[in-house]
Design a protein around this motif. Structure first.
Motif, mmCIF file in Angstrom:
data_model
loop_
_atom_site.group_PDB
_atom_site.id
_atom_site.type_symbol
_atom_site.label_atom_id
_atom_site.label_comp_id
_atom_site.label_asym_id
_atom_site.label_seq_id
_atom_site.Cartn_x
_atom_site.Cartn_y
_atom_site.Cartn_z
ATOM 1 N N ILE A 542 -1.352 -8.152 -10.597
ATOM 2 C CA ILE A 542 -2.284 -8.838 -9.696
ATOM 3 C C ILE A 542 -1.782 -10.247 -9.401
ATOM 4 N N ILE A 545 1.053 -9.897 -6.814
ATOM 5 C CA ILE A 545 0.686 -9.548 -5.435
ATOM 6 C C ILE A 545 -0.267 -10.564 -4.815
ATOM 7 N N ASN A 546 -0.917 -11.391 -5.657
ATOM 8 C CA ASN A 546 -1.711 -12.483 -5.085
ATOM 9 C C ASN A 546 -0.821 -13.382 -4.242
ATOM 10 N N TYR A 550 -2.619 -10.685 -1.562
ATOM 11 C CA TYR A 550 -3.668 -9.747 -1.978
ATOM 12 C C TYR A 550 -4.983 -10.470 -2.249
ATOM 13 N N PRO A 552 -8.929 -9.132 -3.350
ATOM 14 C CA PRO A 552 -9.753 -7.941 -3.638
ATOM 15 C C PRO A 552 -10.757 -7.669 -2.513
ATOM 16 N N GLU A 567 -15.333 -7.614 -8.346
ATOM 17 C CA GLU A 567 -13.888 -7.718 -8.572
ATOM 18 C C GLU A 567 -13.487 -7.048 -9.882
ATOM 19 N N LYS A 571 -10.959 -3.877 -10.281
ATOM 20 C CA LYS A 571 -9.750 -4.070 -11.083
ATOM 21 C C LYS A 571 -9.437 -2.852 -11.942
ATOM 22 N N LYS A 576 -5.404 2.124 -10.314
ATOM 23 C CA LYS A 576 -4.778 0.856 -10.702
ATOM 24 C C LYS A 576 -4.301 0.940 -12.160
ATOM 25 N N ASP A 603 -9.212 -0.782 -1.192
ATOM 26 C CA ASP A 603 -8.652 -1.842 -2.030
ATOM 27 C C ASP A 603 -7.473 -1.321 -2.845
ATOM 28 N N CYS A 604 -7.620 -0.137 -3.431
ATOM 29 C CA CYS A 604 -6.509 0.434 -4.208
ATOM 30 C C CYS A 604 -5.321 0.746 -3.300
ATOM 31 N N PHE A 607 -3.636 -2.514 -2.831
ATOM 32 C CA PHE A 607 -2.999 -2.854 -4.108
ATOM 33 C C PHE A 607 -1.673 -2.103 -4.256
ATOM 34 N N VAL A 611 2.093 -3.682 -4.603
ATOM 35 C CA VAL A 611 2.857 -3.465 -5.842
ATOM 36 C C VAL A 611 4.192 -2.793 -5.532
#
Length: 641
Positions: A542, A545-546, A550, A552, A567, A571, A576, A603-604, A607, A611
């Motif tokens: 996380i 990728i922030n 990214y 959430p 959040e 997560k 994930k 969201d996934c 993500f 990633v």
């Protein structure tokens, strides 16, 4: 001859004359001799044509020849021919079961009962059975097995078994093997299992195999495994039964574990074993085990069924390079091979290529079937090719003689729904020549959720619940649609209706194969032995990728909670957790392969894309409908799923 007789003593002369007369009388009539020969060598029509001649001459064929004629009829004749033979035997043959030739009559009767069964004329078989003055274990077993295999007549098979016992005819191993498939409740199966033990047939390999199949069919994996583990001796037939049972029941890991045990016990896999193991690999996305099975398949170079199963495994494990290489090397390809490749490409986000393969299939003269067209329409649906989808749907009957069935109509509803043409989808449903079923309404409901149309979603949900009042999925989708729109009061009504019925939402599950072991993750569940390391890895990902942007997407949490709580829930979604576990354990250059029981959330999806970019890894996620191949920050679905 006279000079020879003169040299014999008088008593020997008389004896020789008597023997000569007996020899003359036992010589078969030429017509009977010809008939007997034709019943062995054929052709069938020539043997059948002699029946009127035998009747006219007052000659009776022997039971062995008549039985052989019946067998020839099954192989080369028709049901009408069979009835003709039955009439001849009844009028002129050996159907009397008593007296000197009684055994022969029963022999012929049994062959006629079997003939009617093989022609699918069960009522004719039962009519003949009812008129038989004598029946033996073969007669009873033939009828019991036929009833057990007939749709809607399984209870009758069980009643016949009881009648057989009352008639003091002891069932044999084949009788029990046949009737066990008719046991459709645990109580009946337990009673039948006890009967096999009582008569000492529970150790017979075929009875054991049938017992395992029966337990598996009822979903009782422990019961089937218990029968298997009690075996005194192993047999490939039984190994195949237990492996197939686990694979068909969805316990792919159990099937593969048994396959490994079987090999350790010194048994060589055959086609049946390999087909079941490939099914298990497909269901569990266990590509590495599937590749090992491929090595065994090489021994069966021309086995088309095995090659098709292998092709399906590669497609459904998301390994299209392997699938493509196998497809090109296959020594022969049938419509199933082509259909599997088309569907595999479409499910893996390569719809345009799937349609090109369809064109190639037609150019090679292979006629598509209904499954092929489902794959073609699926390709159009998941690529947004509305015009192409309409063309194939409207022309399938004219071009290929395939009348659209429910699956094809469902693909069209999906095609229109995904494209946002919801009104068109509803109009299409109302104009269908078939009554829409719950699957079609559920497809519309899914599209309504995707495009946040609550009013139409409520309409689709009502239609589903009219057909299936206990349907949980409809209530979940409707509630989620309201939650997407932040209509919390309406969402709660759907949840309350589920709670009142004792229903619970199915949690998200994801599983991943690492070093031939399957690891399962459940949303919000940190009970995995490596959970501490997984959470650390997840935090690291996380953080990475922030930096790539990214954020959430808390709108995918369908509960009225504070942002921080949303959040946290996001997560620990199951995919994930599986991705983090995969980045910890997968080898360099190897993709992370994950299977999921529910549709991946937005969201996934974001993500996984990021990633794949930050870690330089390909991530492949298979949900119940399609594959997502994430690489370098993009997905094969083009964000259209």
């Amino acid at each position: 001859m006279n000079s020879l007789f003169k040299r014999l003593p008088r008593n020997r002369l008389a004896a020789t004359r008597r023997s000569s007369r007996r020899l003359h009388h036992t010589q078969p009539h030429p017509l009977l001799a010809t008939f007997s020969r034709l019943c062995v060598e054929g052709p069938f029509r020539a043997a059948l044509a002699l029946l009127p001649d035998l009747a006219s001459a007052g000659l009776r064929a022997d039971p062995v020849s008549l039985t052989r004629l019946v067998k020839l009829c099954v192989r080369h004749g028709t049901a009408s021919d069979g009835r003709l033979i039955h009439r001849h035997v009844a009028d002129h043959g050996a159907l009397s079961h008593g007296g000197g030739g009684g055994g022969g009559g029963l022999f012929v009767s049994n062959s006629l009962v079997s003939m009617y069964v093989k022609f699918g004329l069960l009522d004719d078989a039962l009519s003949l059975f009812d008129g038989m003055p004598e029946r033996n274990v073969v007669t009873w077993t033939t009828v019991v097995a036929a009833l057990a295999n007939a749709d809607g007549r399984k209870e009758e098979a069980l009643r016949f078994l009881v009648a057989m016992r009352r008639d003091e005819v002891a069932p044999n191993a084949y009788t029990f093997s046949s009737v066990l498939g008719a046991c459709d409740t645990p109580g009946v199966l337990a009673a039948m299992h006890a009967s096999t033990v009582k008569v000492g047939l529970d150790s017979d390999v075929f009875v054991r195999s049938s017992l395992i199949d029966a337990y598996m069919k009822l979903g009782d994996l422990d019961g089937g495994r218990g029968v298997f583990d009690e075996m005194v001796t192993g047999d490939l037939v039984v190994w195949n039964s237990i492996i197939a049972g686990f694979a068909q029941s969805g316990d792919g890991a159990g099937a593969i574990e048994l396959f490994v045990r079987m090999k350790d016990a010194g048994f060589s896999a055959n086609q049946g074993t390999l087909t079941s193991v490939l099914r298990a690999c497909t269901g569990m996305v266990m590509l590495e085990v599937g590749r090992q099975v491929h090595a065994h398949v090489l021994k069966y170079e021309k086995d088309l069924i095995l090659h098709n199963a292998l092709l399906d495994m590669y497609c459904k494990c998301g390994s299209l390079p392997d699938a493509d290489a196998l497809f090109r090397r296959m020594p022969q390809r049938d419509v199933i091979s082509w259909s599997t490749m088309i569907s595999g490409l479409a499910q893996n986000g390569r719809s345009t290529e799937a349609l090109r393969v369809f064109d190639l299939m037609k150019s090679e003269g292979v006629t598509p079937n209904r499954i092929t067209l489902v794959g073609v329409l699926f390709a159009c649906s998941h690529a947004g090719l509305v015009e192409d989808g309409w063309y194939y749907f409207k022309s399938m009957e004219k071009l290929f003689g395939i009348r659209p069935e429910r699956e094809h109509h469902n693909c069209m509803v999906d095609l229109l729904g995904r494209a946002g043409k919801l009104d068109e989808a509803v109009e299409f449903i109302h104009e269908m020549s078939l009554d829409p079923d719950s699957v079609i309404w559920r497809t519309l409901l899914g599209a309504c959720r995707m495009h946040k149309n609550a009013n139409l979603a409520a309409y689709a949900a009502r239609e589903i619940l009219k057909l299936e009042p206990d349907d949980q999925g409809a209530r979940v989708l409707l509630s989620n649609t309201y939650a997407d729109l932040r209509q919390w009061t309406d969402a709660e009504k759907s949840w309350k209706a589920m709670r009142d019925r004792g229903m619970k939402k199915e949690p998200g599950r994801s599983w991943i194969e690492v070093e031939k072991q399957v690891h399962v993750f459940i949303a919000g569940d940190l009970s995995h032995p490596s959970s501490e390391s997984i959470v650390l890895e997840l935090n690291r990902l996380i953080g990475r990728i922030n930096a790539l942007g990214y954020v959430p997407q808390t709108e995918f949490v369908l509960q009225d909670l504070a942002i921080e709580q949303k959040e946290d829930l996001l997560k620990y979604h199951s995919e994930k957790l599986a991705i983090a576990f995969g980045t910890m354990h997968t080898m360099e250059g190897k993709p992370i392969r994950i299977m999921k029981n529910l549709r991946i959330c937005g969201d996934c999806h974001a993500f996984a894309k990021l990633v794949s970019k930050s870690e330089g890894k390909m991530i492949i996620i298979r949900d119940p409908v399609r594959f997502h191949h994430f690489q370098d920050g993009a997905c094969s679905c083009g964000d259209y799923w």
